[in-house]
Design an enzyme around this catalytic site. Structure first.
Site, mmCIF file in Angstrom:
data_model
loop_
_atom_site.group_PDB
_atom_site.id
_atom_site.type_symbol
_atom_site.label_atom_id
_atom_site.label_comp_id
_atom_site.label_asym_id
_atom_site.label_seq_id
_atom_site.Cartn_x
_atom_site.Cartn_y
_atom_site.Cartn_z
ATOM 1 N N SER A 155 -2.106 -27.658 32.682
ATOM 2 C CA SER A 155 -1.573 -26.307 32.478
ATOM 3 C C SER A 155 -2.704 -25.302 32.427
ATOM 4 C CB SER A 155 -0.818 -26.294 31.144
ATOM 5 O OG SER A 155 -0.531 -24.978 30.746
ATOM 6 N N TYR A 163 -0.368 -28.197 21.655
ATOM 7 C CA TYR A 163 0.106 -28.505 23.006
ATOM 8 C C TYR A 163 -1.046 -28.433 24.012
ATOM 9 C CZ TYR A 163 2.031 -27.736 27.639
ATOM 10 O OH TYR A 163 2.262 -27.811 28.992
ATOM 11 N N LYS A 216 -3.153 -31.381 26.490
ATOM 12 C CA LYS A 216 -3.464 -31.308 27.931
ATOM 13 C C LYS A 216 -4.959 -31.520 28.157
ATOM 14 C CE LYS A 216 0.679 -30.687 29.457
ATOM 15 N NZ LYS A 216 1.335 -31.805 30.150
#
Ligand code: NAD
Ligand code: WQD
Length: 337
Positions: A123, A147, A151
């Protein structure tokens, strides 16, 4: 045969469609924690093809081994994971367990079966608050929430893995802001509850589910004071995965690639584009900035063009048009069926 983890979800379902349309055989593993099989039924309907679906969890090695034993998997596209930034702050352990632990479990079983081609959903969030735009792949990375950290952790794990074993071919695809839906209006984004993201919120205002849109901050150092993002049509994004798969066939090692359009749009520009194509007025009001938001985030997509021969085709109006078609055809998402 391509294994698509999380293939019933938003990006996964659109990617399965493109894979089938290009003649790939596909097996989906999804625990349906944020999706339903209806998405895949519709994919089959659109392409008149077959998708094998297994309801199961990437953290379950027994299920994974069964799939790798049953099918001859040549590559994995790994979408499965949780993606809500706010939720990740409240429930970090769930996020680390699913996004990091789940990926480790998948990688272990891939290695056992000698399947060493992987496309991973990363992302643009890994760029944190970028010091300038457009963002190139070699910009510094950082995370501002759990989050994003999952990643970054997985990206690092994958780099270590490729460094340890030169047979691995891995694509780290850093998505910017995927929006829109397939032009059929049959598959699209089906958020649970009140959407966190701009586009689904706008389409829900347009169908009358919410009175107005809250614009998070009007005082950013951008041309109109609202946040600027690189919205990318979901079908363009899905096609990028096929290009990445093809690239993995040619070379081992790790490819890190931005998937964006290279053009940033402000919140007010997105509202205006949506109003133009839908004919609906979107009432909005300015509220405080949302914590963790950055002013501007858009890609330099030239590396994707160079190494994958991929570039986005659809513009913002088409994104709005397709998001709107999906919303009016499915006011309650897949539950409308
Ligand atoms: P999504 O929630 O629609 O799809 C994820 C799918 O994974 C869902 O179908 C869910 O049921 C499944 N899943 C979750 N945990 C699982 C597990 N343990 N085992 C099996 N299946 C599991 O999300 P999406 O928007 O399609 O995102 C796909 C991937 O792309 C995610 O990894 C996400 O972090 C990443 N990503 C998304 C965006 C975005 O804005 N949508 C942007 C950048 C990156
Ligand atoms: C876009 C713009 C908001 C909602 C998120 C994740 C990111 C990635 C993509 C997974 C911003 C503004 C939004 C609203 C608003 N996902 N906005 N009112 O925050 O760029 O990225 O999704 O990897 O990690 O953080 O996308 O759609 O939430 O916001 O004003 O109700 O719209 O402030 O400027 P974002 P978004």
């Amino acid at each position: 045969m391509i294994l698509v983890t999380g293939g019933a979800g938003y990006i996964g379902s659109h990617t399965c469609l493109e894979l089938l349309a290009s003649g790939y055989e596909v097996v989906v593993l999804d625990n349906l924690s944020n999706s339903c099989v209806e998405s895949l039924q519709r994919v089959k309907k659109i392409v008149n093809g077959k998708v094998s679906f297994i309801k199961g969890d990437i953290r379950d090695k027994v299920s994974l081994r069964r799939i790798f034993s049953q099918y001859s998997i040549t590559a994995v596209i790994h979408f499965a994971g949780f993606k809500a930034v706010g939720e990740s702050v409240e429930q970090p352990l769930r996020y680390y367990d699913n996004n990091v632990g789940g990926t480790l479990c998948l990688l272990g079983v891939m290695a056992e079966y000698g399947c060493k081609q992987l496309v991973f959903s990363s992302s643009a969030t890994v760029y944190g608050d970028p010091s300038s735009v457009p963002i190139r792949e070699n910009f510094p990375v950082s995370a501002t929430n759990p989050y994003g950290r999952t990643k970054l952790m997985v990206e690092n794990i994958l780099r270590d893995l490729a460094a340890s074993d030169s047979q691995w071919s891995i694509a780290l695809l850093r998505y910017f802001n995927p929006v829109g839906a397939h032009e059929s209006g049959l598959i699209g984004e089906d958020p649970n509850g009140i959407p966190n993201n701009l586009m689904p919120y706008i389409t829900q205002v347009a169908v009358g589910k919410h009175d107005s849109l809250c614009v998070f901050g009007g005082d950013y150092p951008t041309f109109d004071g609202t946040g600027v993002r690189d919205y990318i049509h979901i079908v363009d994004l899905a096609k990028g995965h096929l290009k990445a798969l093809a690239a993995l066939e040619l070379e081992t090692g790790v490819l890190t690639i931005n998937l964006g359009t290279g053009r940033g749009y402000s919140v007010l520009e997105v509202i205006a584009a949506f109003e133009k194509v839908s004919g609906c007025k979107i009432p909005y009001r300015f509220v405080e900035r949302r914590q963790g938001d950055v002013a501007q985030c858009y890609a330099d997509p030239s590396y994707a063009k160079l190494v994958l021969g991929w570039q986005a085709e659809y513009g913002i109006e088409r994104m709005c048009q397709d998001a709107w078609r999906w919303q009016i055809c499915n006011p309650e998402g897949y539950k409308s069926a």
